[in-house]
Design an enzyme around this catalytic site. Structure first.
Site, short mmCIF file in Angstrom:
data_model
loop_
_atom_site.label_atom_id
_atom_site.label_comp_id
_atom_site.label_asym_id
_atom_site.label_seq_id
_atom_site.Cartn_x
_atom_site.Cartn_y
_atom_site.Cartn_z
N ARG A 1 0.84 -1.20 0.00
CA ARG A 1 0.00 0.00 0.00
C ARG A 1 0.88 1.25 0.00
O ARG A 1 0.60 2.23 -0.70
CB ARG A 1 -0.91 0.01 1.23
N HIS B 1 10.91 -15.11 -2.57
CA HIS B 1 11.64 -14.13 -3.38
C HIS B 1 12.39 -14.78 -4.54
O HIS B 1 12.34 -14.29 -5.66
CB HIS B 1 12.62 -13.33 -2.51
N LYS C 1 12.93 -5.94 1.29
CA LYS C 1 13.94 -6.56 2.15
C LYS C 1 13.26 -7.43 3.19
O LYS C 1 12.10 -7.15 3.50
CB LYS C 1 14.86 -5.55 2.81
#
Lengths: 364, 364
Positions: free
Chosen positions: A20, A85, A103
């Protein structure tokens, strides 16, 4: 905001909370446009679009593969759980999408290297989502650390940083960030990423000679790290020690204190500034005691750094500038960003290994 | 300043630089008078008296034995090199002089115990020269740490402190504080005394379960510590970690940062306040991120604590109050002060032992 003609078209893969913030950042960045959002189901993507008032021009997808097939997408922002990821960043790079990766970049350097190799071989830009590096305050602070700068505080000798946050009830057992199968690094990935990154940043991205975990690690029932303290040690050309403390169990803090030969620097909101439009730091230069040692000759000086765009929009803007140069001018990807990420990940791995070894030093 | 009728008569044994500050503090304290000064030669005592404009009423002695024979002296302040503390503090206690002893109190706990036993068996008050404990700011900060206080920041989870100072050329080889035969503890005694003391203070003087030195120790040619980083670890009833960094090689700093379950506290001049008449600290309570994590709901709040007397005069006043109660009212010495000193010394010893063991943890 009016967009520049050669805008970069972003897609968001995954509708995590942080997405968001980045959706807003893409809207604010003058050279970026949000062109697509994908989630594991179309309904989730639609809900995200509605909650964030995304324009109708944004394509919504119920699978990540569909999104990667969209030829209008230049770059993807990936806020998926860390364990996913490697799969999706590699898939995105293989489809020639530039990769802005939340991250921690990966569960370990071996996984990260698969991502970085995919980006390199496909000629796409990689950057991790460390927003604070893009705040103008960070550049201002860096000047104080630069030995060639007249106001430099000198050789960095000690760095202390914290990244702690008070979590909501239920977080410690059920949040993605502490689930062994999703974000197995826990606080070492989510929080220490910042402190390790700041320590490396303060040392000009020189890797430490050794890393030692301290014995106060706390884990949840699944073994995921909730709290960790560690030290990083450099001995050449100058001796420097860094301590980091990261915890989901403590009150929110993000201190960065740097002591150098001629001065010191302090900031207490280095990861997320208190306010969006201005951020400050303090420095002390040439401090001495007055006669009889009954006080100091100087007090800390506060520097206020205004910013027109929030740091996450500056990150998007910076990433989009690199992407546009590759797309439109045949430039090469900027290797600085994957190198920063890789060094950070190497230190994360070393802290983890030190923990496995009962807090023995791990040499890099 | 007008003195109270039942003033306590102090003598200073040794004319170190710090004695100038304490001579002034004795003059400022309403219940203390400087009645004698001794050095190893009468000339040194006379020079000290002239340089500090001491009144003629102050007796000057060319030997410490002569001073201890002076029946008008109630209490001695001892700023001698640490290696001489045990000899002269024991001698002073044996002559029924109350003992205000400069820090570090002793080279090790065995020596300190000889001093404390001499004080106890002779019924005299003992206190070490940690001035910052007597500043009203310290009491104000302590309220925030007190769980029974409504504004408490909660259980202390992390403590970081530094005590670093930039020394003048020549200091690192020739100053008393780094001479193996005089102050063999170096920065571990002179500087870490404060950080260890502050860590214990923040934990209500609970001893840590273990202490670990970190691998960045620096020593001079004689083996005296110039720079040291260490961690203290408590695991019951609450887990707490403290890191300390102390150095003669760095810019002046004296940071104390405490993170607790509901708030945090920061002070950057905890040992010697920037100014003599007012000192401040910051705290943050109940910090959360605003929606989208684009800022904080609160900023640190600064508390300013004025003080009518400098902290060293408050220390003298406090010590003199205890001495007068013993001398005039038959009170017993206050055991709080020797206990604080002994715990600090135990941790100093543990850090030293951890260094000797190659930075292995030492359990207390």
């Amino acid at each position: 905001m009016a967009k520049q003609p050669e805008t970069v078209r972003f897609a968001i893969m995954g509708c995590a909370d942080i997405a968001r913030k980045v959706a807003r950042a893409i809207a604010l960045a003058p050279n970026a446009t949000l062109s697509a959002v994908a989630s594991r189901s179309l309904q989730k993507a639609q809900t995200f679009a509605a909650q964030n008032s995304l324009p109708d021009t944004v394509s919504l997808y119920g699978s990540y593969h569909e999104l990667l097939d969209d030829p209008t997408v230049d770059a993807v922002y990936l806020p998926l759980p860390t364990s996913l990821h490697v799969q999706w960043a590699v898939a995105a790079a293989a489809r020639r999408k530039h990769v802005l990766l939340e991250k921690p970049a990966a569960l370990n350097t071996a996984e990260l290297d698969r991502i970085l190799e995919a980006c390199e071989s496909n000629g796409v830009q990689f950057m991790d989502g460390s927003m604070w590096l893009h705040h103008p305050r960070t550049s201002h602070m860096h000047q104080l650390l630069s030995l060639s700068h007249s106001g430099s505080i000198g050789n960095v000798q000690f760095i202390h940083s914290t990244s702690t946050m008070q979590t909501k009830p239920g977080f410690l057992e059920s949040n993605i960030r502490v689930k062994a199968e999703l974000d197995g690094l826990g606080a070492l990935g989510d929080l220490a990423w910042y402190c390790i990154g700041a320590s490396l940043w303060a040392k000009g991205y020189q890797l430490p000679a050794s890393v030692t975990a301290l014995p106060d690690v706390t884990r949840n029932a699944a073994g995921v790290i909730l709290s960790i303290t560690a030290s990083l040690h450099w001995h050449q050309p100058n001796q420097t020690e860094a301590t980091i403390h990261c915890s989901f169990l403590s009150h929110t803090s993000m201190d960065l204190a740097i002591s150098a030969s001629n001065g010191s620097l302090h900031v207490r909101d280095f990861i997320i500034p208190y306010r969006e439009d201005i951020a400050s730091f303090d420095f002390t230069f040439g401090a001495k005691f007055v006669d009889l040692h009954i006080g100091w000759n100087v007090k800390p000086e506060q520097v206020n750094v205004p910013n027109l765009l929030p740091q996450e929009a500056l990150m998007v803007q910076h990433f989009a500038t690199l992407v546009a140069a590759i797309r439109d001018c045949g430039s090469s990807p900027d290797n600085k960003w994957p190198e920063i990420t890789r060094k950070t990940q190497l230190v994360v791995d070393a802290v983890n290994k030190s923990l496995d070894l009962g807090c023995k030093p791990v040499f890099l």
